[in-house]
Motif scaffolding. Sequence first.
Motif, mmCIF file in Angstrom:
data_model
loop_
_atom_site.group_PDB
_atom_site.id
_atom_site.type_symbol
_atom_site.label_atom_id
_atom_site.label_comp_id
_atom_site.label_asym_id
_atom_site.label_seq_id
_atom_site.Cartn_x
_atom_site.Cartn_y
_atom_site.Cartn_z
ATOM 1 N N TYR A 13 0.836 -1.196 0.000
ATOM 2 C CA TYR A 13 0.000 0.000 0.000
ATOM 3 C C TYR A 13 0.871 1.246 0.000
ATOM 4 C CZ TYR A 13 -3.646 -3.284 1.079
ATOM 5 O OH TYR A 13 -4.512 -4.338 1.004
ATOM 6 N N LEU A 14 0.247 2.372 -0.301
ATOM 7 C CA LEU A 14 0.887 3.681 -0.243
ATOM 8 C C LEU A 14 0.196 4.498 0.823
ATOM 9 C CD1 LEU A 14 0.668 4.490 -4.070
ATOM 10 C CD2 LEU A 14 2.620 3.473 -2.869
ATOM 11 N N ALA A 15 0.919 5.443 1.396
ATOM 12 C CA ALA A 15 0.290 6.473 2.220
ATOM 13 C C ALA A 15 0.183 7.695 1.322
ATOM 14 C CB ALA A 15 1.127 6.791 3.451
ATOM 15 N N LEU A 16 -1.042 8.124 1.063
ATOM 16 C CA LEU A 16 -1.271 9.312 0.251
ATOM 17 C C LEU A 16 -1.643 10.475 1.145
ATOM 18 C CD1 LEU A 16 -3.486 7.891 -2.663
ATOM 19 C CD2 LEU A 16 -0.990 7.930 -2.466
ATOM 20 N N VAL A 17 -1.356 11.686 0.669
ATOM 21 C CA VAL A 17 -1.746 12.895 1.383
ATOM 22 C C VAL A 17 -2.238 13.898 0.343
ATOM 23 C CG1 VAL A 17 0.593 13.891 1.396
ATOM 24 C CG2 VAL A 17 -1.051 14.554 3.171
ATOM 25 N N ASN A 18 -3.218 14.694 0.729
ATOM 26 C CA ASN A 18 -3.714 15.721 -0.188
ATOM 27 C C ASN A 18 -3.291 17.103 0.299
ATOM 28 O OD1 ASN A 18 -5.545 16.492 1.839
ATOM 29 N ND2 ASN A 18 -7.265 15.436 0.907
ATOM 30 N N ASP A 19 -3.687 18.134 -0.422
ATOM 31 C CA ASP A 19 -3.272 19.494 -0.073
ATOM 32 C C ASP A 19 -3.845 19.977 1.260
ATOM 33 O OD1 ASP A 19 -1.739 19.683 -2.345
ATOM 34 O OD2 ASP A 19 -3.269 20.722 -3.515
ATOM 35 N N GLU A 20 -4.866 19.309 1.750
ATOM 36 C CA GLU A 20 -5.451 19.661 3.053
ATOM 37 C C GLU A 20 -4.760 18.916 4.197
ATOM 38 O OE1 GLU A 20 -7.583 21.865 4.078
ATOM 39 O OE2 GLU A 20 -8.348 22.631 2.193
ATOM 40 N N GLY A 21 -3.739 18.105 3.861
ATOM 41 C CA GLY A 21 -3.008 17.364 4.892
ATOM 42 C C GLY A 21 -3.748 16.139 5.382
#
Length: 73
Positions: A13-21
């Motif tokens: 799996y990956l840990a994803l993050v968006n611009d809102e953290g």
Amino acid sequence: MSGTPFEKPGAEYLALVNDEGQYSVWPAAADVPAGWRVDLAAAPRQAVLDHIDRHWTDARPASLRAADGQPGQ
């Protein structure tokens, strides 16, 4: 029963993050959705969950933290 790609034993799996953290666990075999970036490369699910637990200490979106006068992540 085929199950979900988010809980396959032995998968990476990956840990994803968006611009809102905000963070998400994402199957490494799937394309990263628009608006998200990889914060942790392919790893076992528990390692990804541990990474997210260490880094996502405030579940509020960054824009709300900023409105409250707190720094973003």
